[in-house]
Scaffold this motif. Structure first.
Motif, mmCIF file in Angstrom:
data_model
loop_
_atom_site.group_PDB
_atom_site.id
_atom_site.type_symbol
_atom_site.label_atom_id
_atom_site.label_comp_id
_atom_site.label_asym_id
_atom_site.label_seq_id
_atom_site.Cartn_x
_atom_site.Cartn_y
_atom_site.Cartn_z
ATOM 1 N N THR A 165 68.951 51.122 55.183
ATOM 2 C CA THR A 165 67.658 50.455 55.386
ATOM 3 C C THR A 165 67.786 48.951 55.185
ATOM 4 O OG1 THR A 165 66.486 52.438 54.625
ATOM 5 C CG2 THR A 165 65.257 50.369 54.638
ATOM 6 N N LYS A 170 67.925 42.884 61.666
ATOM 7 C CA LYS A 170 66.740 42.660 62.493
ATOM 8 C C LYS A 170 66.033 41.354 62.151
ATOM 9 C CE LYS A 170 62.633 45.105 64.183
ATOM 10 N NZ LYS A 170 61.838 46.367 64.099
ATOM 11 N N LEU A 176 50.688 50.329 50.807
ATOM 12 C CA LEU A 176 51.396 50.575 52.064
ATOM 13 C C LEU A 176 52.459 51.658 51.896
ATOM 14 C CD1 LEU A 176 51.904 46.901 53.321
ATOM 15 C CD2 LEU A 176 50.396 48.625 54.323
ATOM 16 N N LEU A 199 52.483 54.561 54.459
ATOM 17 C CA LEU A 199 53.442 54.427 55.556
ATOM 18 C C LEU A 199 54.835 54.958 55.235
ATOM 19 C CD1 LEU A 199 52.518 50.790 56.683
ATOM 20 C CD2 LEU A 199 51.631 52.959 57.577
ATOM 21 N N GLU A 258 60.318 52.616 54.778
ATOM 22 C CA GLU A 258 60.768 51.699 55.824
ATOM 23 C C GLU A 258 59.611 50.923 56.437
ATOM 24 O OE1 GLU A 258 63.369 53.154 58.770
ATOM 25 O OE2 GLU A 258 64.693 54.214 57.385
ATOM 26 N N ALA A 259 58.544 51.618 56.785
ATOM 27 C CA ALA A 259 57.401 50.937 57.405
ATOM 28 C C ALA A 259 56.741 49.975 56.429
ATOM 29 C CB ALA A 259 56.390 51.966 57.905
ATOM 30 N N ALA A 260 56.657 50.348 55.159
ATOM 31 C CA ALA A 260 56.040 49.466 54.169
ATOM 32 C C ALA A 260 56.880 48.210 53.968
ATOM 33 C CB ALA A 260 55.865 50.211 52.851
ATOM 34 N N GLU A 316 58.991 46.887 56.132
ATOM 35 C CA GLU A 316 58.928 46.051 57.332
ATOM 36 C C GLU A 316 57.604 45.301 57.412
ATOM 37 O OE1 GLU A 316 60.262 46.117 61.965
ATOM 38 O OE2 GLU A 316 59.893 48.045 60.966
ATOM 39 N N SER A 317 56.539 45.921 56.952
ATOM 40 C CA SER A 317 55.240 45.239 56.967
ATOM 41 C C SER A 317 55.268 43.996 56.093
ATOM 42 C CB SER A 317 54.142 46.193 56.486
ATOM 43 O OG SER A 317 53.995 47.282 57.374
ATOM 44 N N ARG A 324 57.410 41.250 57.742
ATOM 45 C CA ARG A 324 56.687 40.567 58.815
ATOM 46 C C ARG A 324 55.643 39.615 58.243
ATOM 47 N NH1 ARG A 324 57.018 42.789 63.813
ATOM 48 N NH2 ARG A 324 54.837 42.367 64.276
#
Length: 301
Positions: free
Chosen positions: A197, A204, A278, A282, A285-287, A289-290, A293
């Protein structure tokens, strides 16, 4: 009177001689018992040797008596057996995820009913190297054999060993090696998930994400290129319980200069609470990435 004294003296001497004879007989009987016990022990050792080494000794004798062609066939057969054992070992390593580099055994005590061996094992599970040594005691009883483990010592990387401290303290009581190896594999898998991760996000978002401690570190640093002094730290730790349960703990910490805190008095608590919300909704991973960002001020979907 003189005759009486002479008779009394002879009687006393006879009694002393009889006492000496009885002592000698007792010593002889004790020695006979020891000799018998040693003979029984020798027979047991010979039986064990014949059982454990009988095939090897017979094979060695046949090899000495064989001609060149038979020797070549024997060597070829041995190579095939070794290769088969290697395949089996690789197959087991693929199944349980643990590969053994070496295993040394030293016999500390061996008697008719008890055997104590000192084992030293070295191996790795994923990227984790470990060494383990312990005493294995086997006691033969009427119902069967009983095995016990003592003097356990585990050597791992200091960082990984800290996570296993609770489990190892429990192992000092029940010596459950199976639990250790099962937990080691689970822990290694969770470390791989974290590493993958972190590396994914570093690839990225290279301008935002950095891994100061390397890809196996539990901390990932987030900072905007134009605000390098303001950083968020994503700490992904793994806790191992005494029962062998591996639990991930992901938190967000902030490192913001005091001057910036004057304009935003409570940035840390807000970011940490928002991330935990989050995370529950989520997933990891999604948390993560949020929040990446958000730090990068990206509006891309």
């Amino acid at each position: 009177m003189l005759i009486f004294c002479i008779c009394l003296t002879e009687q006393m001497m006879n009694e002393e001689k009889m006492e000496d004879v009885r002592m000698l007989e007792a010593q002889i009987q004790h020695l006979q018992t020891e000799v018998s016990a040693l003979q029984d022990q020798l027979q047991d050792q010979q039986k064990n040797m014949a059982f454990n080494l009988g095939d090897q000794m017979q094979t060695a004798i046949l090899l000495l008596e064989a001609d060149e062609e038979e020797k070549e066939e024997f060597v070829l057969k041995l190579k095939e057996e070794v290769e088969e054992l290697r395949k089996t070992l690789r197959w087991q390593a693929e199944i349980n995820g643990i590969s053994m580099k070496s295993c040394k055994i030293k016999t500390l005590q061996s008697s008719g009913s008890k055997q104590v061996q000192h084992l030293f094992i070295a191996g790795h599970c994923g990227d984790m190297d470990f060494q383990m040594e312990f005493w294995l005691s086997e006691i033969k009883e009427a119902q069967g054999s009983k095995r016990m483990i003592s003097n356990l010592n585990v050597v791992m990387d200091a960082f990984d060993l800290r996570s296993f401290s609770s489990l190892l303290s429990g192992m000092e009581e029940d010596w459950n090696l199976l639990l250790f190896f099962r937990t080691l594999r689970t822990f290694s898998n969770r470390c791989d998930e974290r590493r993958q991760t972190f590396q994914h996000f570093q690839t990225k978002y290279p301008s935002v994400v950095s891994l100061p401690g390397g890809c196996r570190s539990e901390v990932m640093t987030l900072s905007h290129p134009e605000l390098p002094s303001c950083r968020l730290l994503v700490r992904w730790s793994l806790e191992v319980s005494r029962e062998g349960k591996v639990t991930p703990k992901i938190n967000v910490l902030s490192k913001i200069p005091e001057r910036a805190l004057q304009f935003c008095p409570q940035p840390a608590g807000g970011a940490a609470d928002a991330f935990q919300s989050l995370l529950r909704v989520l997933g990891p991973e999604a948390a993560i990435e949020s929040i990446i960002r958000a730090v990068s001020l990206s509006s891309d979907p």
